[in-house]
Design an enzyme around this catalytic site. Structure first.
Site, PDB file in Angstrom:
ATOM      1  N   TRP A  82     -11.792 -18.792  13.274  1.00  0.00           N
ATOM      2  CA  TRP A  82     -13.043 -19.512  13.481  1.00  0.00           C
ATOM      3  C   TRP A  82     -12.809 -21.007  13.644  1.00  0.00           C
ATOM      4  O   TRP A  82     -13.480 -21.673  14.441  1.00  0.00           O
ATOM      5  CB  TRP A  82     -14.014 -19.213  12.347  1.00  0.00           C
ATOM      6  CG  TRP A  82     -14.303 -17.748  12.279  1.00  0.00           C
ATOM      7  CD1 TRP A  82     -13.919 -16.866  11.306  1.00  0.00           C
ATOM      8  CD2 TRP A  82     -14.989 -16.968  13.269  1.00  0.00           C
ATOM      9  NE1 TRP A  82     -14.332 -15.598  11.622  1.00  0.00           N
ATOM     10  CE2 TRP A  82     -14.990 -15.628  12.814  1.00  0.00           C
ATOM     11  CE3 TRP A  82     -15.601 -17.276  14.482  1.00  0.00           C
ATOM     12  CZ2 TRP A  82     -15.584 -14.597  13.540  1.00  0.00           C
ATOM     13  CZ3 TRP A  82     -16.193 -16.241  15.216  1.00  0.00           C
ATOM     14  CH2 TRP A  82     -16.184 -14.925  14.743  1.00  0.00           C
ATOM     15  N   ASP A 127     -17.699 -26.031   8.442  1.00  0.00           N
ATOM     16  CA  ASP A 127     -18.265 -24.700   8.633  1.00  0.00           C
ATOM     17  C   ASP A 127     -18.133 -23.990   7.282  1.00  0.00           C
ATOM     18  O   ASP A 127     -17.038 -23.630   6.859  1.00  0.00           O
ATOM     19  CB  ASP A 127     -17.479 -23.967   9.722  1.00  0.00           C
ATOM     20  CG  ASP A 127     -17.931 -22.523   9.922  1.00  0.00           C
ATOM     21  OD1 ASP A 127     -18.790 -22.041   9.154  1.00  0.00           O
ATOM     22  OD2 ASP A 127     -17.409 -21.868  10.848  1.00  0.00           O
ATOM     23  N   LYS A 152     -23.605 -14.009   5.222  1.00  0.00           N
ATOM     24  CA  LYS A 152     -22.612 -13.771   4.171  1.00  0.00           C
ATOM     25  C   LYS A 152     -23.277 -13.920   2.794  1.00  0.00           C
ATOM     26  O   LYS A 152     -23.382 -12.958   2.053  1.00  0.00           O
ATOM     27  CB  LYS A 152     -21.458 -14.768   4.286  1.00  0.00           C
ATOM     28  CG  LYS A 152     -20.951 -15.045   5.682  1.00  0.00           C
ATOM     29  CD  LYS A 152     -20.149 -13.908   6.264  1.00  0.00           C
ATOM     30  CE  LYS A 152     -19.536 -14.300   7.604  1.00  0.00           C
ATOM     31  NZ  LYS A 152     -18.745 -13.233   8.212  1.00  0.00           N
TER      32      LYS A 152
END
Length: 375
Positions: free
Chosen positions: A117, A184, A208
């Site tokens: 990511w 992030d 999440k």
């Protein structure tokens, strides 16, 4: 079933049966039961108004109260200082990979490459200007968090990914940066205390620790905006959403409702300090078993092991064993989502906030049973 109460009773019964499963999925992932049950009731009838949360206007008082409370709870639980805005947007964290450089990159940006990511975010930033990879853990397949690197003072911002769902590594403390820090935090937001004042911008997908897929959170310090010389499309300009209170266009109404319910739950159990303690206990329980069990070994450096995503593989003595052997064994015992990502292989157990300690113990018991088959 002639009324909403009958429908709700039936759903609750079915849901309790489903919840016998232990959900270790990396995302979308487990949510607090109370949040799911309240959301399910709201789908049938929101607060007794005779309409579903799925069919009300985002401009109604009923939804505006949901949005306002979600923002207020976010501020309270993370102790977000004045001068920051909390936004709920669409597009997922992946949209933020381009929105961040679109809004902040004028001369040069720095990125720490700690996994898939982080690398995706870095790739998008290169479309908008010069990008420097300040540090990377790619040399050891992203099994650690880089340390001891110098941060150039001429960066517009430094971007980090605080938790790496695929490789199972995590920053344990807030990084000190001489330039604007962007993070992030898709997979570890609200799992531990964060000093928001050290960051210019924090973002992440909700699926999440916060809610279902479909909404993205952004925490942005207002004074870092409006500094680039390029023209920014209206929908991609953070200032549009700051000024519009996340209501410039129709926001993801239902996901925001679930976020509000999840934040209520987190506050009710003692907030971030309480969940951090529980998360540490859950992770220690599973890592201790991985280290003890002759069948398995961890893949991440011990000092950088993630509390959220525990990655492990077969030990060298059993590396020729088919992965499906343990996966099938675990599935028969109610374990869901423990297959490792294809880039790492093996197994992964995601221990997000809503994961009960009892489920982690059930996985540990399963691993111990599995070991007995081979010793």
């Amino acid at each position: 079933m002639n009324n909403i109460s009958d429908i709700w009773f039936s759903f609750s019964h079915i849901y309790r049966i489903i919840m016998k499963k232990h959900n270790f999925s990396a995302g979308p992932s487990i949510l607090p039961r109370v949040a799911v049950e309240n959301a399910a009731q709201a789908v049938l009838d929101l607060n007794g108004i005779g309409l579903s949360i799925l069919e009300i206007s985002h401009r109604t008082k009923d939804f505006e109260e949901v949005l306002d409370e979600a923002v207020a709870l976010f501020r309270e639980l993370l102790h977000i200082p004045e001068g920051y805005s909390v936004l709920f947007l669409g597009g997922g964290a992946s949209m933020q990979f381009c929105m961040v450089p679109f809004n902040l990159l004028e001369r040069k940006a720095g990125y720490i490459n700690t996994g898939v990511w982080a690398r995706k975010a870095l790739k998008e930033a290169k479309l908008f200007g010069e990008v420097e990879t300040v540090a990377s853990s790619e040399d050891r397949n992203f099994s650690y968090i880089p340390k001891g690197f110098a941060i150039p003072a001429d960066l517009d911002y430094l971007h980090i990914t605080t938790n790496n769902t695929i490789f199972g590594t995590e920053y344990k403390t807030d990084l000190d940066s001489p330039v604007t820090l962007v993070a992030d935090m898709s997979s570890d937001i609200l799992s531990r205390p964060v000093d928001v004042s050290k960051y210019g911008l924090i973002y992440g997908g909700a699926q999440k620790n916060l809610g279902p897929a479909g909404v993205t959170f952004v925490i942005v310090r207002n004074d870092i905006l409006g500094k680039v010389s390029r023209a920014i499309p209206t929908m991609l300009d953070y200032r549009t959403h700051v000024e519009g209170g996340s209501m410039f266009n129709t926001p993801p109404v239902f996901p925001i409702y679930v976020v509000r319910e999840t934040l209520r739950w987190l506050k009710s159990i003692g907030g971030v300090p309480a969940i951090q303690k529980l998360n540490e206990e859950k992770a220690a329980l599973l890592y201790d078993e991985i280290d003890r069990n002759s069948m398995f070994t961890g893949t991440a450096a011990r000092e950088d092991r993630s509390l959220m995503n525990v990655c492990f593989v077969y030990s060298d003595a059993h590396k020729d064993l088919e992965p499906t052997a343990f996966l099938d064994f675990a599935k028969e015992r109610g374990m869901v989502g423990v297959k490792g990502h294809r880039l790492v292989g093996g197994f992964r157990a995601s221990l997000y906030n809503a994961m009960p300690k009892e489920s982690v113990q059930a996985l540990v018991d399963c691993m111990q049973e599995f070991e007995k088959l081979y010793i």
